[in-house]
Scaffold this motif. Structure first.
Motif, PDB file in Angstrom:
ATOM      1  N   LYS A  99      15.088  -7.749  -4.572  1.00 60.09           N
ATOM      2  CA  LYS A  99      14.294  -8.089  -5.000  1.00 60.09           C
ATOM      3  C   LYS A  99      13.311  -8.486  -3.623  1.00 60.09           C
ATOM      4  CE  LYS A  99      15.968 -10.340  -9.548  1.00 60.09           C
ATOM      5  NZ  LYS A  99      16.077  -9.305  -9.745  1.00 60.09           N
ATOM      6  N   LYS A 100      12.864  -7.183  -3.105  1.00 59.25           N
ATOM      7  CA  LYS A 100      12.658  -6.844  -2.192  1.00 59.25           C
ATOM      8  C   LYS A 100      10.771  -6.134  -1.498  1.00 59.25           C
ATOM      9  CE  LYS A 100      15.482  -7.668   1.344  1.00 59.25           C
ATOM     10  NZ  LYS A 100      15.885  -8.801   1.990  1.00 59.25           N
ATOM     11  N   THR A 101      10.430  -6.847  -0.698  1.00 60.84           N
ATOM     12  CA  THR A 101       9.067  -6.609  -1.219  1.00 60.84           C
ATOM     13  C   THR A 101       8.445  -4.942  -0.384  1.00 60.84           C
ATOM     14  OG1 THR A 101       8.066  -7.794   1.052  1.00 60.84           O
ATOM     15  CG2 THR A 101       8.038  -9.111  -0.727  1.00 60.84           C
ATOM     16  N   ILE A 102       7.266  -4.468  -0.800  1.00 65.47           N
ATOM     17  CA  ILE A 102       7.587  -2.741   0.098  1.00 65.47           C
ATOM     18  C   ILE A 102       5.479  -3.180  -0.385  1.00 65.47           C
ATOM     19  CG2 ILE A 102       7.199  -2.131  -2.942  1.00 65.47           C
ATOM     20  CD1 ILE A 102       8.498   0.234  -2.213  1.00 65.47           C
ATOM     21  N   TYR A 103       5.207  -2.291   0.525  1.00 65.21           N
ATOM     22  CA  TYR A 103       3.977  -1.359   0.976  1.00 65.21           C
ATOM     23  C   TYR A 103       3.916   0.115   0.486  1.00 65.21           C
ATOM     24  CZ  TYR A 103      -0.941  -1.492   2.290  1.00 65.21           C
ATOM     25  OH  TYR A 103      -1.887  -1.278   1.949  1.00 65.21           O
ATOM     26  N   LEU A 104       2.856   0.997  -0.327  1.00 64.06           N
ATOM     27  CA  LEU A 104       2.980   1.521  -0.564  1.00 64.06           C
ATOM     28  C   LEU A 104       1.049   2.449   0.310  1.00 64.06           C
ATOM     29  CD1 LEU A 104       4.294   2.408  -4.022  1.00 64.06           C
ATOM     30  CD2 LEU A 104       5.367   2.871  -3.031  1.00 64.06           C
ATOM     31  N   PHE A 105       1.553   3.602   1.292  1.00 65.36           N
ATOM     32  CA  PHE A 105       0.897   3.753   1.589  1.00 65.36           C
ATOM     33  C   PHE A 105       0.293   5.770   1.929  1.00 65.36           C
ATOM     34  CE2 PHE A 105      -1.341   3.957   6.636  1.00 65.36           C
ATOM     35  CZ  PHE A 105      -3.144   4.417   5.480  1.00 65.36           C
ATOM     36  N   VAL A 136      -7.880   7.087   3.288  1.00 67.12           N
ATOM     37  CA  VAL A 136      -9.141   6.056   3.848  1.00 67.12           C
ATOM     38  C   VAL A 136      -9.523   6.541   5.435  1.00 67.12           C
ATOM     39  CG1 VAL A 136      -8.539   4.092   2.479  1.00 67.12           C
ATOM     40  CG2 VAL A 136      -7.286   4.564   4.917  1.00 67.12           C
ATOM     41  N   GLN A 137     -10.593   6.588   6.267  1.00 62.52           N
ATOM     42  CA  GLN A 137     -11.052   6.521   7.472  1.00 62.52           C
ATOM     43  C   GLN A 137     -10.540   6.202   8.199  1.00 62.52           C
ATOM     44  OE1 GLN A 137     -13.181   8.557   9.139  1.00 62.52           O
ATOM     45  NE2 GLN A 137     -13.152  10.031   7.189  1.00 62.52           N
ATOM     46  N   ASP A 138      -9.909   4.459   8.008  1.00 63.46           N
ATOM     47  CA  ASP A 138      -9.280   3.664   9.577  1.00 63.46           C
ATOM     48  C   ASP A 138      -7.684   3.634   8.822  1.00 63.46           C
ATOM     49  OD1 ASP A 138      -8.925   1.991  11.296  1.00 63.46           O
ATOM     50  OD2 ASP A 138     -10.757   1.494  10.805  1.00 63.46           O
ATOM     51  N   LYS A 139      -7.251   4.368   9.414  1.00 61.58           N
ATOM     52  CA  LYS A 139      -5.389   4.124   9.125  1.00 61.58           C
ATOM     53  C   LYS A 139      -5.026   2.593   9.772  1.00 61.58           C
ATOM     54  CE  LYS A 139      -4.468   8.561   7.066  1.00 61.58           C
ATOM     55  NZ  LYS A 139      -6.912   9.121   7.367  1.00 61.58           N
ATOM     56  N   ASP A 140      -5.472   3.353  11.014  1.00 60.94           N
ATOM     57  CA  ASP A 140      -5.029   1.936  11.715  1.00 60.94           C
ATOM     58  C   ASP A 140      -5.260   0.430  10.779  1.00 60.94           C
ATOM     59  OD1 ASP A 140      -4.355   3.177  13.867  1.00 60.94           O
ATOM     60  OD2 ASP A 140      -5.698   3.848  14.965  1.00 60.94           O
ATOM     61  N   LYS A 141      -6.724   0.017  10.380  1.00 57.49           N
ATOM     62  CA  LYS A 141      -7.182  -1.076   9.582  1.00 57.49           C
ATOM     63  C   LYS A 141      -5.975  -0.921   8.218  1.00 57.49           C
ATOM     64  CE  LYS A 141     -10.680  -2.573   7.412  1.00 57.49           C
ATOM     65  NZ  LYS A 141     -11.865  -2.293   6.600  1.00 57.49           N
ATOM     66  N   VAL A 142      -6.119  -0.147   8.130  1.00 59.08           N
ATOM     67  CA  VAL A 142      -4.512  -0.145   7.049  1.00 59.08           C
ATOM     68  C   VAL A 142      -3.189  -0.548   7.512  1.00 59.08           C
ATOM     69  CG1 VAL A 142      -2.805   1.298   5.222  1.00 59.08           C
ATOM     70  CG2 VAL A 142      -5.267   1.380   5.619  1.00 59.08           C
ATOM     71  N   PHE A 143      -2.795  -0.894   9.029  1.00 57.42           N
ATOM     72  CA  PHE A 143      -1.627  -0.732   9.051  1.00 57.42           C
ATOM     73  C   PHE A 143      -1.689  -1.965   9.556  1.00 57.42           C
ATOM     74  CE2 PHE A 143       0.743   2.986   9.202  1.00 57.42           C
ATOM     75  CZ  PHE A 143       2.548   2.013   9.199  1.00 57.42           C
ATOM     76  N   ARG A 144      -3.007  -2.520  10.540  1.00 56.21           N
ATOM     77  CA  ARG A 144      -3.501  -4.417  10.477  1.00 56.21           C
ATOM     78  C   ARG A 144      -2.920  -4.895   9.446  1.00 56.21           C
ATOM     79  NH1 ARG A 144      -6.905  -1.656  13.820  1.00 56.21           N
ATOM     80  NH2 ARG A 144      -8.701  -2.718  12.615  1.00 56.21           N
ATOM     81  N   GLU A 145      -3.277  -4.500   7.776  1.00 53.56           N
ATOM     82  CA  GLU A 145      -3.354  -5.302   7.074  1.00 53.56           C
ATOM     83  C   GLU A 145      -1.630  -5.555   6.091  1.00 53.56           C
ATOM     84  OE1 GLU A 145      -5.095  -3.779   3.408  1.00 53.56           O
ATOM     85  OE2 GLU A 145      -3.186  -4.331   1.918  1.00 53.56           O
ATOM     86  N   GLN A 163       2.212  10.559   9.631  1.00 50.51           N
ATOM     87  CA  GLN A 163       2.014   9.067   9.543  1.00 50.51           C
ATOM     88  C   GLN A 163       3.905   8.888  10.283  1.00 50.51           C
ATOM     89  OE1 GLN A 163       4.296  11.002   6.349  1.00 50.51           O
ATOM     90  NE2 GLN A 163       5.891  12.146   6.965  1.00 50.51           N
ATOM     91  N   GLU A 164       4.850   9.262  11.008  1.00 50.42           N
ATOM     92  CA  GLU A 164       5.697   9.139  12.075  1.00 50.42           C
ATOM     93  C   GLU A 164       4.608   8.741  13.606  1.00 50.42           C
ATOM     94  OE1 GLU A 164       5.954  12.361  11.377  1.00 50.42           O
ATOM     95  OE2 GLU A 164       7.570  11.696   9.930  1.00 50.42           O
ATOM     96  N   LYS A 165       3.395   8.907  13.583  1.00 57.20           N
ATOM     97  CA  LYS A 165       2.451   8.652  14.250  1.00 57.20           C
ATOM     98  C   LYS A 165       2.157   7.306  14.662  1.00 57.20           C
ATOM     99  CE  LYS A 165       1.453  12.669  17.336  1.00 57.20           C
ATOM    100  NZ  LYS A 165       0.065  13.982  17.562  1.00 57.20           N
ATOM    101  N   LEU A 166       1.498   7.167  13.554  1.00 58.92           N
ATOM    102  CA  LEU A 166       1.095   5.661  12.610  1.00 58.92           C
ATOM    103  C   LEU A 166       2.600   4.717  12.748  1.00 58.92           C
ATOM    104  CD1 LEU A 166      -1.845   4.953  12.523  1.00 58.92           C
ATOM    105  CD2 LEU A 166      -0.987   5.669   9.796  1.00 58.92           C
ATOM    106  N   ILE A 167       2.973   4.640  12.134  1.00 56.92           N
ATOM    107  CA  ILE A 167       4.178   4.047  12.426  1.00 56.92           C
ATOM    108  C   ILE A 167       5.269   4.130  13.927  1.00 56.92           C
ATOM    109  CG2 ILE A 167       6.347   3.595  11.631  1.00 56.92           C
ATOM    110  CD1 ILE A 167       7.018   5.670   9.212  1.00 56.92           C
ATOM    111  N   TYR A 168       4.561   4.751  14.588  1.00 53.93           N
ATOM    112  CA  TYR A 168       5.012   4.348  16.238  1.00 53.93           C
ATOM    113  C   TYR A 168       4.071   3.241  16.687  1.00 53.93           C
ATOM    114  CZ  TYR A 168       8.003   5.530  20.445  1.00 53.93           C
ATOM    115  OH  TYR A 168       7.923   4.934  21.605  1.00 53.93           O
TER     116      TYR A 168
END
Ligand code: UDP
Length: 236
Positions: A99-105, A136-145, A163-168
């Protein structure tokens, strides 16, 4: 490259899933990179990739059969291939049970919509706290969310190396979460694309199936794999 082979996860798929289960249940942070020859080749010309791949925060899993074979040639005892899509499916399954939570990007909006339907149908224990398509243009914004929502599982399907660079880049904004760059997995899990038939997977020819279905992949495949084979021969 040698350092990457040394760092590669070498045990069985089952034991890797056990680590996933434990980290998920203990709310530990984890960053999984599913490595294929392209990943190794990138590490040679892209400093940022090299840094994140060698960082102790990331765990490198042998996704491509080429990586498994090369590692064995270099005398590393790598048990088996662990495919990114199988990791994605396993996380859905584990998250559902616990029963965990997930985000899909990532991926196209219609793919995300179908992913929501799959979650509703098959993984009702898993709570989707948010999602965003990958265009979406601003992928950092998604990560802030995402960091505000603080989910347990974060699947990022934008393709390597974005994907790897953004996560890192954003990893230190989180105190928990299993992060994985899952490439084209949403396309398959949602039913928009077919995974290779079992016989291809069993014979380690999944790469061939992907090329047959999408011939435009051939240049990317050829460039990376030929370079990779030469490098391995030289190392050997
Ligand atoms: N993608 C995205 N935004 C982009 C470019 C790609 O969301 O700007 C998605 C694309 O829709 C696909 C995934 O990233 O779902 C990459 O898939 P691909 O099959 O190329 O990845 P692989 O599995 O080969 O690494």
């Amino acid at each position: 490259m040698k350092q990457l082979f040394a760092k590669l996860y070498k045990n069985s798929e089952e034991s890797f899933y056990e680590i996933l289960r434990q980290n998920l249940n203990e709310n530990k942070k984890m960053f999984i990179v599913t490595a294929n020859p392209e990943t190794f080749i990138m590490s040679e010309k892209d400093e940022e990739m090299k840094k994140l791949l060698l960082d102790k925060e990331s765990i490198l899993v042998p996704d491509g059969i080429g990586v498994v074979k090369a590692a064995r040639l270099l005398n590393y005892d790598v048990k088996e291939r662990i495919a990114g899509i199988d990791i994605a499916n396993k996380l859905l399954e584990l998250g559902n049970v616990s029963k965990k939570t997930i985000y899909l990007f990532g991926a196209k909006q219609e793919v995300i919509d179908s992913m929501k339907a799959v979650l509703n149908e098959k993984y009702q224990g898993l709570k989707l706290v948010g999602s965003s398509n990958g265009y979406v243009q601003d992928k950092d914004k998604v990560f802030r969310e995402i960091s505000k929502l603080n989910p347990d599982i974060i699947l990022v399907a934008l393709g390597i190396p974005i994907q790897e660079k953004l996560i890192y880049k954003h990893l230190n904004e989180f105190n928990k979460g299993i992060f994985v760059g899952v490439g084209g997995s949403f396309d398959v899990i949602s039913g928009h694309k077919k995974r290779a038939p079992k016989i291809f997977v069993k014979l380690n020819l999944e790469w061939l199936y992907r090329i047959i279905c999408e011939p435009k992949r051939i240049k990317r495949f050829y460039n990376n794999n030929v370079k990779f084979i030469f490098k391995i021969k030289k190392m050997k």
